[in-house]
Design a protein around this motif. Sequence first.
Motif, PDB file in Angstrom:
ATOM      1  N   VAL A  67      -6.271   6.911  -0.406  1.00 20.19           N
ATOM      2  CA  VAL A  67      -6.461   8.302  -1.093  1.00 20.19           C
ATOM      3  C   VAL A  67      -7.200   8.905   0.412  1.00 20.19           C
ATOM      4  CG1 VAL A  67      -8.223  10.131  -2.379  1.00 20.19           C
ATOM      5  CG2 VAL A  67      -6.660   7.600  -3.782  1.00 20.19           C
ATOM      6  N   ALA A  68      -6.050   9.695   0.868  1.00 17.85           N
ATOM      7  CA  ALA A  68      -6.708   9.944   2.598  1.00 17.85           C
ATOM      8  C   ALA A  68      -6.149  11.391   2.314  1.00 17.85           C
ATOM      9  CB  ALA A  68      -5.700   9.607   3.769  1.00 17.85           C
ATOM     10  N   THR A  69      -6.012  12.056   1.087  1.00 20.74           N
ATOM     11  CA  THR A  69      -5.681  13.640   1.077  1.00 20.74           C
ATOM     12  C   THR A  69      -7.298  14.137   0.877  1.00 20.74           C
ATOM     13  OG1 THR A  69      -6.242  13.349  -1.795  1.00 20.74           O
ATOM     14  CG2 THR A  69      -3.713  13.283  -0.983  1.00 20.74           C
ATOM     15  N   PRO A  70      -7.276  15.378   1.322  1.00 23.77           N
ATOM     16  CA  PRO A  70      -8.463  16.410   1.319  1.00 23.77           C
ATOM     17  C   PRO A  70      -9.564  16.644   0.744  1.00 23.77           C
ATOM     18  CG  PRO A  70      -5.670  17.752   1.402  1.00 23.77           C
ATOM     19  CD  PRO A  70      -5.724  16.728   1.385  1.00 23.77           C
ATOM     20  N   HIS A  71     -10.647  16.137   0.396  1.00 27.90           N
ATOM     21  CA  HIS A  71     -11.771  15.671   0.292  1.00 27.90           C
ATOM     22  C   HIS A  71     -11.818  16.042  -1.225  1.00 27.90           C
ATOM     23  CE1 HIS A  71     -13.358  15.430   4.175  1.00 27.90           C
ATOM     24  NE2 HIS A  71     -13.524  14.120   4.215  1.00 27.90           N
ATOM     25  N   GLU A  72     -11.511  17.105  -1.441  1.00 31.75           N
ATOM     26  CA  GLU A  72     -10.964  18.051  -3.069  1.00 31.75           C
ATOM     27  C   GLU A  72     -10.570  17.343  -4.376  1.00 31.75           C
ATOM     28  OE1 GLU A  72      -9.038  21.262   0.012  1.00 31.75           O
ATOM     29  OE2 GLU A  72     -10.356  19.332  -0.288  1.00 31.75           O
TER      30      GLU A  72
ATOM     31  N   ILE B  84       0.687  -1.280   0.023  1.00 31.66           N
ATOM     32  CA  ILE B  84      -0.168  -0.406  -0.096  1.00 31.66           C
ATOM     33  C   ILE B  84       0.964   1.134   0.387  1.00 31.66           C
ATOM     34  CG2 ILE B  84      -1.449   1.339   1.348  1.00 31.66           C
ATOM     35  CD1 ILE B  84      -2.669  -1.105   1.891  1.00 31.66           C
ATOM     36  N   GLY B  85       0.281   1.947  -0.739  1.00 35.82           N
ATOM     37  CA  GLY B  85       1.397   3.421  -1.345  1.00 35.82           C
ATOM     38  C   GLY B  85       0.113   4.268  -0.146  1.00 35.82           C
ATOM     39  N   VAL B  86       0.194   5.633   0.682  1.00 30.80           N
ATOM     40  CA  VAL B  86      -0.712   6.204   0.953  1.00 30.80           C
ATOM     41  C   VAL B  86      -0.128   7.562   0.690  1.00 30.80           C
ATOM     42  CG1 VAL B  86      -1.498   7.361   3.230  1.00 30.80           C
ATOM     43  CG2 VAL B  86      -0.231   4.705   3.102  1.00 30.80           C
ATOM     44  N   ALA B  87      -1.580   8.079  -0.003  1.00 29.73           N
ATOM     45  CA  ALA B  87      -2.020   9.507  -0.388  1.00 29.73           C
ATOM     46  C   ALA B  87      -2.843  10.589   0.805  1.00 29.73           C
ATOM     47  CB  ALA B  87      -2.696   9.426  -1.348  1.00 29.73           C
ATOM     48  N   GLY B  88      -0.889  10.850   1.351  1.00 28.92           N
ATOM     49  CA  GLY B  88      -2.111  12.105   2.542  1.00 28.92           C
ATOM     50  C   GLY B  88      -1.753  11.026   3.653  1.00 28.92           C
ATOM     51  N   LEU B  89      -1.322  12.084   4.917  1.00 28.97           N
ATOM     52  CA  LEU B  89      -0.572  11.377   6.150  1.00 28.97           C
ATOM     53  C   LEU B  89      -0.847  12.600   6.795  1.00 28.97           C
ATOM     54  CD1 LEU B  89       3.235  10.830   5.246  1.00 28.97           C
ATOM     55  CD2 LEU B  89       1.404   8.951   5.544  1.00 28.97           C
ATOM     56  N   GLY B  90      -1.949  13.530   6.537  1.00 25.69           N
ATOM     57  CA  GLY B  90      -3.203  13.864   7.639  1.00 25.69           C
ATOM     58  C   GLY B  90      -3.742  12.902   9.205  1.00 25.69           C
TER      59      GLY B  90
ATOM     60  N   VAL C  16       1.495  12.627  -5.255  1.00 30.46           N
ATOM     61  CA  VAL C  16       0.835  11.411  -5.787  1.00 30.46           C
ATOM     62  C   VAL C  16       0.938  11.218  -7.117  1.00 30.46           C
ATOM     63  CG1 VAL C  16      -1.424  10.456  -5.796  1.00 30.46           C
ATOM     64  CG2 VAL C  16      -1.054  12.232  -4.053  1.00 30.46           C
ATOM     65  N   ASP C  17       1.554  11.776  -7.934  1.00 34.45           N
ATOM     66  CA  ASP C  17       1.643  11.555  -9.085  1.00 34.45           C
ATOM     67  C   ASP C  17       3.276  10.308  -9.157  1.00 34.45           C
ATOM     68  OD1 ASP C  17       1.884  10.977 -11.880  1.00 34.45           O
ATOM     69  OD2 ASP C  17       3.606  12.908 -11.697  1.00 34.45           O
ATOM     70  N   GLU C  18       3.745  10.938  -8.166  1.00 35.70           N
ATOM     71  CA  GLU C  18       5.068   9.634  -8.243  1.00 35.70           C
ATOM     72  C   GLU C  18       4.750   8.941  -7.550  1.00 35.70           C
ATOM     73  OE1 GLU C  18       8.945  12.477  -7.284  1.00 35.70           O
ATOM     74  OE2 GLU C  18       6.986  13.349  -5.955  1.00 35.70           O
TER      75      GLU C  18
ATOM     76  N   ALA D  54      -9.827  13.388  -8.274  1.00 39.97           N
ATOM     77  CA  ALA D  54      -8.027  13.486  -9.163  1.00 39.97           C
ATOM     78  C   ALA D  54      -6.966  12.389  -8.972  1.00 39.97           C
ATOM     79  CB  ALA D  54      -7.848  14.930  -9.039  1.00 39.97           C
ATOM     80  N   HIS D  55      -6.856  12.345  -7.654  1.00 38.66           N
ATOM     81  CA  HIS D  55      -6.196  11.456  -7.088  1.00 38.66           C
ATOM     82  C   HIS D  55      -6.434  10.021  -7.750  1.00 38.66           C
ATOM     83  CE1 HIS D  55      -4.306  14.156  -4.146  1.00 38.66           C
ATOM     84  NE2 HIS D  55      -3.933  14.824  -5.323  1.00 38.66           N
ATOM     85  N   ALA D  56      -7.801  10.129  -7.419  1.00 39.81           N
ATOM     86  CA  ALA D  56      -8.234   7.852  -7.548  1.00 39.81           C
ATOM     87  C   ALA D  56      -8.027   7.662  -8.704  1.00 39.81           C
ATOM     88  CB  ALA D  56      -9.389   7.666  -6.875  1.00 39.81           C
ATOM     89  N   GLN D  57      -8.362   8.699  -9.552  1.00 39.50           N
ATOM     90  CA  GLN D  57      -8.116   8.467 -10.614  1.00 39.50           C
ATOM     91  C   GLN D  57      -7.070   8.548 -11.423  1.00 39.50           C
ATOM     92  OE1 GLN D  57     -11.319  10.910 -13.373  1.00 39.50           O
ATOM     93  NE2 GLN D  57     -11.399  11.400 -11.407  1.00 39.50           N
ATOM     94  N   LEU D  58      -5.658   8.738 -10.853  1.00 34.97           N
ATOM     95  CA  LEU D  58      -5.084   9.127 -11.247  1.00 34.97           C
ATOM     96  C   LEU D  58      -4.114   7.587 -10.786  1.00 34.97           C
ATOM     97  CD1 LEU D  58      -1.247  10.270 -12.023  1.00 34.97           C
ATOM     98  CD2 LEU D  58      -1.879  11.233  -9.643  1.00 34.97           C
ATOM     99  N   ALA D  59      -4.582   7.167  -9.559  1.00 31.37           N
ATOM    100  CA  ALA D  59      -4.224   6.034  -9.164  1.00 31.37           C
ATOM    101  C   ALA D  59      -4.080   4.811 -10.259  1.00 31.37           C
ATOM    102  CB  ALA D  59      -4.382   5.544  -8.435  1.00 31.37           C
ATOM    103  N   CYS D  60      -5.593   4.962 -10.438  1.00 36.84           N
ATOM    104  CA  CYS D  60      -6.358   4.340 -11.564  1.00 36.84           C
ATOM    105  C   CYS D  60      -5.901   3.439 -13.051  1.00 36.84           C
ATOM    106  CB  CYS D  60      -7.770   4.435 -11.708  1.00 36.84           C
ATOM    107  SG  CYS D  60      -9.172   3.735 -10.227  1.00 36.84           S
ATOM    108  N   SER D  61      -4.904   5.172 -13.390  1.00 38.02           N
ATOM    109  CA  SER D  61      -4.254   5.204 -14.430  1.00 38.02           C
ATOM    110  C   SER D  61      -3.498   4.878 -15.071  1.00 38.02           C
ATOM    111  CB  SER D  61      -4.422   6.870 -14.979  1.00 38.02           C
ATOM    112  OG  SER D  61      -3.683   7.482 -14.480  1.00 38.02           O
ATOM    113  N   ARG D  62      -2.832   4.384 -13.572  1.00 40.08           N
ATOM    114  CA  ARG D  62      -1.269   3.640 -13.340  1.00 40.08           C
ATOM    115  C   ARG D  62      -2.125   1.953 -12.493  1.00 40.08           C
ATOM    116  NH1 ARG D  62       1.581   8.814 -12.571  1.00 40.08           N
ATOM    117  NH2 ARG D  62       1.061   9.659 -14.055  1.00 40.08           N
ATOM    118  N   LYS D  63      -3.007   2.018 -12.360  1.00 38.27           N
ATOM    119  CA  LYS D  63      -3.561   0.240 -12.666  1.00 38.27           C
ATOM    120  C   LYS D  63      -3.646  -0.247 -11.340  1.00 38.27           C
ATOM    121  CE  LYS D  63      -3.695  -0.454 -17.064  1.00 38.27           C
ATOM    122  NZ  LYS D  63      -5.070  -0.082 -17.716  1.00 38.27           N
TER     123      LYS D  63
END
Length: 136
Positions: free
Chosen positions: A69-74, A6-12, A55-57, A78-87
């Motif tokens: 994806v634990a980034t701010p709601h807004e 697992i990779g975590v996007a957002g450490l808040g 998140v791109d990296e 975008a972050h979920a779609q980015l992750a999906c696009s990278r399989k």
Amino acid sequence: MKTLRIGVAGLGRAFAVMAQAFRDPRVELVAAADPRGEALQRFKQDYAGKTFTSVDELCSDPAVDVVYVATPHEFHAAHAQLACSRKKHVLVEKPMALSLAECRAMVDAAKDNAVQLVVGHSHSFDLPVLRTRQLI
């Protein structure tokens, strides 16, 4: 059984609340992305994983199977779609997104890339909830 990396996007706050759930032999926290250097240092210290400022990296890292994806709601859509696009499979915090159109785009991205998209987490099996069920 394969260990999910697992990779975590957002450490808040959301990650802080969920971190204990990731201490499971079936999963391994391997990477994290956050713009805050102090958060990345703490992650590296606690989990010995790779760190990124974007998140791109994170989504480009071949060592990551699932992006949490634990980034701010807004940023969820975008972050979920980015992750999906990278399989990458995606676990996204609630709320899923800020509009129905964003939610549909996330579902479409998962479908188009043959990955799983899971929204939120259930507390159904947490000890306090189980105990409450017993009492009721």
